[in-house]
Design a protein around this motif. Sequence first.
Motif, PDB file in Angstrom:
ATOM      1  N   LEU A 111      -5.869   5.103  13.440  1.00  0.00           N
ATOM      2  CA  LEU A 111      -6.769   6.167  12.980  1.00  0.00           C
ATOM      3  C   LEU A 111      -6.227   6.867  11.739  1.00  0.00           C
ATOM      4  O   LEU A 111      -6.997   7.365  10.923  1.00  0.00           O
ATOM      5  CB  LEU A 111      -7.016   7.187  14.092  1.00  0.00           C
ATOM      6  CG  LEU A 111      -7.819   6.689  15.289  1.00  0.00           C
ATOM      7  CD1 LEU A 111      -7.965   7.795  16.327  1.00  0.00           C
ATOM      8  CD2 LEU A 111      -9.187   6.165  14.857  1.00  0.00           C
ATOM      9  N   GLY A 112      -4.902   6.909  11.607  1.00  0.00           N
ATOM     10  CA  GLY A 112      -4.309   7.615  10.475  1.00  0.00           C
ATOM     11  C   GLY A 112      -3.801   6.710   9.372  1.00  0.00           C
ATOM     12  O   GLY A 112      -3.181   7.193   8.415  1.00  0.00           O
ATOM     13  N   HIS A 113      -4.053   5.412   9.481  1.00  0.00           N
ATOM     14  CA  HIS A 113      -3.494   4.453   8.512  1.00  0.00           C
ATOM     15  C   HIS A 113      -3.800   4.872   7.078  1.00  0.00           C
ATOM     16  O   HIS A 113      -4.923   5.160   6.713  1.00  0.00           O
ATOM     17  CB  HIS A 113      -4.045   3.054   8.774  1.00  0.00           C
ATOM     18  CG  HIS A 113      -3.340   2.010   7.976  1.00  0.00           C
ATOM     19  ND1 HIS A 113      -3.816   1.569   6.768  1.00  0.00           N
ATOM     20  CD2 HIS A 113      -2.180   1.351   8.201  1.00  0.00           C
ATOM     21  CE1 HIS A 113      -2.982   0.662   6.292  1.00  0.00           C
ATOM     22  NE2 HIS A 113      -1.986   0.512   7.137  1.00  0.00           N
ATOM     23  N   GLY A 114      -2.727   4.948   6.278  1.00  0.00           N
ATOM     24  CA  GLY A 114      -2.856   5.301   4.871  1.00  0.00           C
ATOM     25  C   GLY A 114      -2.957   6.793   4.618  1.00  0.00           C
ATOM     26  O   GLY A 114      -3.095   7.214   3.471  1.00  0.00           O
ATOM     27  N   LYS A 115      -2.889   7.591   5.670  1.00  0.00           N
ATOM     28  CA  LYS A 115      -2.989   9.044   5.535  1.00  0.00           C
ATOM     29  C   LYS A 115      -1.632   9.678   5.822  1.00  0.00           C
ATOM     30  O   LYS A 115      -0.762   9.077   6.417  1.00  0.00           O
ATOM     31  CB  LYS A 115      -4.021   9.605   6.515  1.00  0.00           C
ATOM     32  CG  LYS A 115      -5.412   9.060   6.297  1.00  0.00           C
ATOM     33  CD  LYS A 115      -6.348   9.559   7.372  1.00  0.00           C
ATOM     34  CE  LYS A 115      -7.719   8.899   7.225  1.00  0.00           C
ATOM     35  NZ  LYS A 115      -8.562   9.181   8.378  1.00  0.00           N
ATOM     36  N   SER A 116      -1.489  10.925   5.404  1.00  0.00           N
ATOM     37  CA  SER A 116      -0.254  11.647   5.696  1.00  0.00           C
ATOM     38  C   SER A 116      -0.446  12.449   6.974  1.00  0.00           C
ATOM     39  O   SER A 116      -1.562  12.768   7.362  1.00  0.00           O
ATOM     40  CB  SER A 116       0.125  12.574   4.548  1.00  0.00           C
ATOM     41  OG  SER A 116      -0.846  13.582   4.415  1.00  0.00           O
ATOM     42  N   ARG A 117       0.658  12.749   7.629  1.00  0.00           N
ATOM     43  CA  ARG A 117       0.640  13.643   8.788  1.00  0.00           C
ATOM     44  C   ARG A 117       1.193  14.974   8.306  1.00  0.00           C
ATOM     45  O   ARG A 117       2.407  15.196   8.308  1.00  0.00           O
ATOM     46  CB  ARG A 117       1.499  13.082   9.926  1.00  0.00           C
ATOM     47  CG  ARG A 117       0.786  12.017  10.721  1.00  0.00           C
ATOM     48  CD  ARG A 117       1.547  11.704  11.992  1.00  0.00           C
ATOM     49  NE  ARG A 117       2.496  10.630  11.747  1.00  0.00           N
ATOM     50  CZ  ARG A 117       3.622  10.472  12.417  1.00  0.00           C
ATOM     51  NH1 ARG A 117       3.970  11.304  13.362  1.00  0.00           N
ATOM     52  NH2 ARG A 117       4.428   9.478  12.134  1.00  0.00           N
ATOM     53  N   ASP A 118       0.308  15.844   7.874  1.00  0.00           N
ATOM     54  CA  ASP A 118       0.696  17.120   7.283  1.00  0.00           C
ATOM     55  C   ASP A 118       1.675  17.879   8.164  1.00  0.00           C
ATOM     56  O   ASP A 118       1.415  18.105   9.344  1.00  0.00           O
ATOM     57  CB  ASP A 118      -0.529  17.985   7.015  1.00  0.00           C
ATOM     58  CG  ASP A 118      -1.404  17.422   5.911  1.00  0.00           C
ATOM     59  OD1 ASP A 118      -0.882  16.677   5.070  1.00  0.00           O
ATOM     60  OD2 ASP A 118      -2.608  17.711   5.909  1.00  0.00           O
ATOM     61  N   GLY A 119       2.801  18.243   7.572  1.00  0.00           N
ATOM     62  CA  GLY A 119       3.808  19.020   8.271  1.00  0.00           C
ATOM     63  C   GLY A 119       4.745  18.197   9.133  1.00  0.00           C
ATOM     64  O   GLY A 119       5.829  18.640   9.469  1.00  0.00           O
ATOM     65  N   GLU A 120       4.325  17.007   9.516  1.00  0.00           N
ATOM     66  CA  GLU A 120       5.156  16.173  10.380  1.00  0.00           C
ATOM     67  C   GLU A 120       5.984  15.168   9.598  1.00  0.00           C
ATOM     68  O   GLU A 120       7.027  14.737  10.068  1.00  0.00           O
ATOM     69  CB  GLU A 120       4.288  15.418  11.396  1.00  0.00           C
ATOM     70  CG  GLU A 120       3.654  16.309  12.434  1.00  0.00           C
ATOM     71  CD  GLU A 120       2.789  15.530  13.396  1.00  0.00           C
ATOM     72  OE1 GLU A 120       3.153  14.392  13.739  1.00  0.00           O
ATOM     73  OE2 GLU A 120       1.746  16.055  13.796  1.00  0.00           O
TER      74      GLU A 120
END
Length: 181
Positions: A111-120
């Motif tokens: 679901l998050g592929h290619g996205k950042s995990r803000d703060g993590e």
Amino acid sequence: MQKPDAAQTMKRVLIAGSPGSGKSRAARTLGDLTGLPVIHLDSHYWQPGWQRPSKETWRATIQELIARPRWIMDGNYASTLDLRLQAADTLIYLDFTTLTCAARVAKRTFLGHGKSRDGELPEGCLERVDWPFFRFVLNYRDTHRDRDLQSIHAFSGRRYIFTRPRQLTRFFAQLKKSIST
């Protein structure tokens, strides 16, 4: 398991467990309930492009982080577990099944592929398919869990070990109730 009314005395909380167990989410929830600042170790460990720090640099970073007077710290990083356990007053260990953790990692990855995990995670570390990491998750209970549990059982502070996600959910509900009364 101790009652969660210990919220008033929680100052330095360590959350550990297999990747995919929900350490970061638990840290955010606990931070919202207690007002303690949350430290996601992944955001301090990884450098842009998924580069690792040297062992010396990483231990120095941990020394700086644990010196803070109040925190909730999520992450495993066995090489510094000793330092973090010495500094913590409370430990939450998420001992969930391999299936639960693997399913959560797969969901997060796809679901998050290619996205950042803000703060993590720091900038430059986008969510990606990482088969060696996924194998680590699948093998965690066989290869790392016993070592972690040995360290955890030697911990002298308050210790909460959850084997099912619903236990953690109930803990947070009880904690919220005890804080509001």
